[in-house]
Each structure stands twice: as structure tokens, then as C-alpha cells.
Design a protein around this motif. Structure first.
Motif, PDB file in Angstrom:
ATOM      1  N   UNK A 424      20.843  -1.502   6.246  1.00 54.53           N
ATOM      2  CA  UNK A 424      20.471  -0.445   5.384  1.00 54.53           C
ATOM      3  C   UNK A 424      19.477  -1.009   4.230  1.00 54.53           C
ATOM      4  N   UNK A 425      19.283  -2.332   4.047  1.00 54.88           N
ATOM      5  CA  UNK A 425      18.640  -2.972   2.987  1.00 54.88           C
ATOM      6  C   UNK A 425      17.064  -3.161   3.070  1.00 54.88           C
ATOM      7  N   UNK A 426      16.434  -2.354   4.184  1.00 50.78           N
ATOM      8  CA  UNK A 426      15.074  -2.562   4.330  1.00 50.78           C
ATOM      9  C   UNK A 426      14.263  -1.983   3.424  1.00 50.78           C
ATOM     10  N   UNK A 427      13.409  -2.672   2.713  1.00 55.28           N
ATOM     11  CA  UNK A 427      12.684  -2.393   1.437  1.00 55.28           C
ATOM     12  C   UNK A 427      11.183  -1.664   1.877  1.00 55.28           C
ATOM     13  N   UNK A 428      10.870  -1.847   3.108  1.00 56.94           N
ATOM     14  CA  UNK A 428       9.405  -1.366   3.488  1.00 56.94           C
ATOM     15  C   UNK A 428       8.793  -2.471   3.257  1.00 56.94           C
ATOM     16  N   UNK A 429       7.330  -2.248   3.622  1.00 53.60           N
ATOM     17  CA  UNK A 429       6.194  -3.078   3.573  1.00 53.60           C
ATOM     18  C   UNK A 429       6.170  -4.263   2.311  1.00 53.60           C
ATOM     19  N   UNK A 430       6.392  -3.416   1.060  1.00 53.86           N
ATOM     20  CA  UNK A 430       6.202  -4.318  -0.039  1.00 53.86           C
ATOM     21  C   UNK A 430       7.384  -4.358  -0.757  1.00 53.86           C
ATOM     22  N   UNK A 431       7.818  -5.672  -0.747  1.00 57.71           N
ATOM     23  CA  UNK A 431       9.170  -6.127  -1.551  1.00 57.71           C
ATOM     24  C   UNK A 431       9.043  -6.711  -2.854  1.00 57.71           C
ATOM     25  N   UNK A 432       9.909  -6.491  -3.677  1.00 58.71           N
ATOM     26  CA  UNK A 432       9.692  -6.842  -5.206  1.00 58.71           C
ATOM     27  C   UNK A 432      10.790  -7.726  -5.206  1.00 58.71           C
ATOM     28  N   UNK A 433      10.631  -8.346  -6.742  1.00 62.07           N
ATOM     29  CA  UNK A 433      11.911  -9.131  -7.434  1.00 62.07           C
ATOM     30  C   UNK A 433      13.369  -8.512  -7.246  1.00 62.07           C
ATOM     31  N   UNK A 434      14.107  -9.034  -6.788  1.00 61.56           N
ATOM     32  CA  UNK A 434      15.434  -8.689  -6.500  1.00 61.56           C
ATOM     33  C   UNK A 434      16.179  -8.286  -7.820  1.00 61.56           C
ATOM     34  N   UNK A 435      15.837  -9.023  -8.724  1.00 62.27           N
ATOM     35  CA  UNK A 435      16.324  -8.759 -10.190  1.00 62.27           C
ATOM     36  C   UNK A 435      15.852  -7.518 -10.821  1.00 62.27           C
TER      37      UNK A 435
END
Ligand SMILES: [Zn+2]
Length: 504
Positions: A424-435
Motif C-alpha cells: 500500500x505504500x506506493x507513492x506514484x512516479x514522484x517520491x518526496x522526502x519521507x520526513x
């Protein structure tokens, strides 16, 4: 837990019983060839559902640091266990627990029936042969037997100790197989399983009835198995208060502490009726099985299976925090068991049914207080790493400047140390800083960084439920007969180790 003098003494005791090495046939099937046999009066089998090696490593870092020792790290005998089922490269719990409890591999979704059996008999050619479980053998041999799980007690892993069915999801029927006198009763269980602790009350309560904690039942046959078990002489308890009142005179006992699965250890304190921890249940089970009143024809000795059942569920949810917390609690329960038994007459064996696509990524630097050289400059987050560094973004040292800062991906964006290959943790094409990621986690909550309780670790492939993985899992053993555990084996070998230790 660090290695203690007491623990070393117990390990030495266990190893004092070690016998001369048996013959190992080159290229042969070692589980057929090893004929040594230290005798055990009792066997305790711990299963971490979904507790792959990466989960153990991450749990170690989370709880005692990367150089610390879990309880299982201190066991003298280990092996690798291959988990494939008769029909699948990557298995589910039904065939793997069947393999560990009967010595025979079977197919996906099938419990306690041989490998000519398909899930739900989809070929319409009937079920195959019924297998014999170690628990049934123990019961026939006059031992007391117990099953403990934080999952529903009718769920695949605990069910494979006592049930035989081609559909792991038919938990209403699985419950009847444990009920003495029922037309579906498994009569190989003699006068019945002596102790059952877990969740899954819904499969013992009619769907028209509300249970003790306000949950609805799931049975469509109108039967209340809580009352029927009581009618067969079982003590029935459903909360901490009832659990605490159990004594050695309470056997046989049925404890159902939750409508569905028991709470994650992380959430246990918030439970309505109060739930015992896995450690509480393990110690109570050992006390009752060891000291409880013998029923007709019973000798001394017991077989106990204890499952940390929800490590798997947290991984499926994509939430590493709860998986590590439950794995830590399982390790604590194992430590409590080691201290509660005499390892000269008791075998304790620990394994998992399968692994998960869970990984520790990048090159996370150890926490500041563990560093062997002076660290003079760092981004502020590094001084207070979550989970000893395992539940945080990956920090690394810039070797040009000596400055510690988050590692970046190909685009310079920080990433967390724990990831899943799917889920379920798929973010799509653009990932960002987890913080600063606002991706919604458990219950739709926007987490506050990768250590937050709602956080879904990132996954590469979008899936509603993260999946198992095919890699080997570990076996850890201590006590009587544990010296057989070594090398790379099929999971059916675990059955043979336990059966041989008990002289079956
Ligand atoms: Zn699973």
C-alpha cells in the motif's frame, strides 16, 4: 537483552547434552539420514508469522541496536529453512505450517491434507490423504498440548496444529474441529486440546449475537461454541481479568481475547476488555501445561505452539513499526520461556512460516553514540535517529566534508531505511522526502515522518496488501535435541527435529 551469565549457563547446560555427530550423506536428504536423538520431555515451538531474516535484523536494530543481541541470537543451533509449498515458489501459512507440523509439504491454502489436495478441491477430484500433526501425536502419547497465537486461533498457522481442511478461510468449520463431541471434531485430539489462547471469538459466536467486547459473531449456524466448549468442561475466558484468574485447576481452557485477531502489541493497551501479551500467554501456558491437573491417562510432558501471528499482518499493511514491535514481543516471549523451563528436558525451537518483501535499504550510518570516530557536524535529525536508525531516513557521512546528512536517491531526495517491494505504500512516479511526505497511511492518517505509527513504508509496486517472499527463513533452537538444527533444510525438517526429540 544482552547476553547474561544466567543465559550462558543455560546454553552450556543445553550443549552438555550434545551427542556425537551423525552421518551426513553428501548431496543426500539430511533429514532422512540423521539418527541422533536427544530426548525431550517437552517441546515449545515458536512461529513468527512472516518473520523473515530482514525482519529479525530490523527488529534487532530497533530494539537493542545493530550490535545488540536478541534472545534468538543467543541460541546455540541455527539453520536455514526453505519454505516453498508443493505448488508455489512463495507460500502462504497453510502449507508451511502443515509442513512444520506434519513433515509433509502441501498446497496453497490447504491445511493438514496431503499434496494431492487442491484449495477448495477446485479440480473436483476429492481431497487427498489426511496427515498426522505433531500435536495429535503428542496428545495420543498422553502429553498435554497447547496452542497460543495473537492471530485468530482458527487462522491458518494455529489451525494447522489441529485441523484438516482444504480451505484455510473456512474458520467456522475449523473451530468445530477442535470442539470435542462435534460431528466435525478431529478425534485424533482425544479428549481435546488442553489449552487454546488467541483471538477469533467471531467464529465461536452466532452472527445474531454481540460478544463481550461489543463485536458481532460470524457463525451462520446459530451455534455458540463458547457455551459448547464450556459444556465439554473447558474454562472460557475473554479478557485480562479472566486470564489472570486461571490456575493449574482450570484445564482444559479456551481463551478468546478478541473478536478478530488480537491487538498488535503496539496497540494492546487500548483494548476494550484488556488483553494479555504474548509473553503473558506463553508463561501462563507453560505453567498450566507443566503443572496442571492431569486428565485421564495423561503422563507428564507437553507440546506447546506459540505464534507471533501479527508480524505478518503489519507487513501486509505496509507498516513496519507494528511488525517490528510484534517481533520484539515474540522475542521477549521466547526469552521468558527459556527462563521458565529446564533446557535439559525441553526443546525450544523458533522459526517462521515464510518471509516478506521487506528490506533494509541504502547504507544507514549507525547512531551518533555508536560511532567509532568523532562526528563533528551533522544535520539535526541525525542526533535523534528513530528506532536506532532503522525507522528513519538514511543518513550517511559526506566524506568530502565530514558532515552527516540524509542520503539522496538519483534525484537527491532522501529515502527511508525500510522499504517494501510492493504494497500500500506506493507513492506514484514522484517520491518526496519521507520526513515531509503527506501520503496517507493507516486509517487515512497523514503521518509525521517515517517513524510515525500510521506511516506506510514506500513500495515499488502498488498493491493493496504487501506480499510474502520466497527466500529462506531462519530456525533457532536450544535445549534437548536442538543439536539437530543445522544446515539448509526444507521446513518439513522442523517436524522431524521435534518428533525425534519426543521419541515419536
Ligand atoms: Zn501473510
Amino acid at each position: 537483552m544482552r547476553r547474561s551469565t544466567t543465559f550462558r549457563t543455560m546454553s552450556a547446560l543445553a550443549m552438555a547434552g550434545t551427542m556425537a555427530a551423525g552421518t551426513v550423506m553428501a548431496g543426500g536428504d539430511r533429514d532422512q539420514n540423521d539418527r541422533r536423538g536427544a530426548v525431550a520431555k517437552n517441546v515449545i515451538f515458536f512461529v513468527g508469522d512472516g518473520m523473515g531474516v530482514s525482519t529479525i535484523t530490523a527488529t534487532r536494530v530497533y530494539s537493542v541496536g545493530v550490535a545488540g543481541n536478541l534472545v534468538v541470537d543467543q541460541f546455540p543451533y541455527t539453520a536455514l529453512s526453505r519454505t516453498y509449498s508443493a505448488d508455489s515458489i512463495t507460500p502462504d501459512s497453510a502449507p508451511t505450517m502443515t509442513a512444520m507440523m506434519t513433515g509433509a509439504n502441501t498446497n496453497a491454502g490447504v491445511i493438514g491434507l496431503d499434496d494431492s489436495t487442491e484449495f477448495l478441491d477446485f479440480n473436483g477430484d476429492g481431497d487427498g490423504r489426511r496427515l498426522t500433526t505433531l500435536l495429535e501425536q503428542a496428545k495420543r502419547g498422553g502429553m498435554k498440548v497447547g496452542v497460543v497465537s495473537t492471530a485468530r486461533i482458527t487462522h491458518a498457522t494455529p489451525a494447522a496444529t489441529f485441523a484438516h481442511i482444504n480451505d484455510r478461510n473456512d474458520e467456522s468449520s475449523i473451530a468445530r474441529q477442535a470442539l470435542p463431541g462435534d460431528s466435525a471434531y478431529n478425534d485424533q485430539l482425544g479428549d481435546g486440546i488442553d489449552l487454546l489462547f488467541g483471538g477469533g471469538r467471531q467464529f465461536f459466536v452466532p452472527n445474531t449475537v454481540v460478544d463481550e467486547e461489543g463485536g458481532s459473531g460470524s457463525r451462520t449456524d446459530g451455534r455458540d461454541l463458547r457455551a459448547e466448549f464450556r459444556g465439554k468442561g473447558y474454562s472460557y475466558v475473554w479478557n485480562t481479568a479472566g486470564f489472570n484468574n486461571l490456575t493449574t485447576r482450570s484445564l482444559p481452557v479456551l481463551g478468546l481475547f478478541e473478536r478478530g485477531h488480537m491487538e498488535y502489541e503496539y496497540d494492546r493497551a487500548s483494548d476494550a476488555g484488556g488483553e494479555p501479551s504474548l509473553t503473558d500467554m506463553t508463561l501462563k501456558a507453560i505453567d498450566l501445561l507443566k503443572n496442571g491437573q492431569a486428565r485421564r491417562g495423561q503422563k507428564s510432558g507437553y507440546f506447546l505452539m506459540v505464534e507471533g501471528g501479527r508480524i505478518d499482518h503489519a507487513h501486509h499493511e505496509g507498516n513496519a513499526l507494528r511488525a517490528l514491535h510484534d517481533a520484539q514481543e515474540l522475542d521477549r516471549a521466547i526469552g521468558a520461556a527459556v527462563r521458565a523451563v529446564d533446557l535439559r528436558d525441553t526443546l525450544i525451537i523458533v522459526s517462521a512460516d515464510h518471509s516478506h518483501v521487506f528490506n533494509i535499504a541504502g547504507y544507514p550510518l549507525r547512531p551518533l553514540n555508536e560511532m567509532p570516530y568523532p562526528v563533528r557536524s551533522f544535520d539535526p535529525g541525525y542526533a535523534s535517529l528513530a528506532g536506532n536508525g532503522i525507522l528513519d531516513v538514511v543518513y550517511d557521512v559526506n566524506t568530502a566534508t565530514g558532515h552527516v546528512e540524509p542520503s539522496g536517491d538519483a534525484n537527491g531526495v532522501p529515502y527511508s531505511a525500510l522499504v517494501y517491494a510492493n504494497g500500500p505504500g506506493y507513492r506514484g512516479a514522484t517520491r518526496v522526502d519521507p520526513r515531509t511526505d503527506t501520503f496517507r497511511g493507516r486509517n487515512g492518517i497523514v503521518p509525521n515522518g517515517p517513524a510515525h505509527e500510521a506511516y506506510f513504508q514506500e513500495s515499488a509496486v502498488p498493491m493493496g496488501s504487501e506480499t510474502h517472499s520466497a527466500e529462506e527463513v531462519a530456525i533457532y533452537a536450544i535445549g534437548a535435541g536442538s543439536d539437530l538444527v543445522r544446515g539448509t533444510v526444507k521446513n518439513t525438517f522442523i517436524y522431524r527435529v521435534m518428533a525425534r526429540a519426543l521419541g515419536f
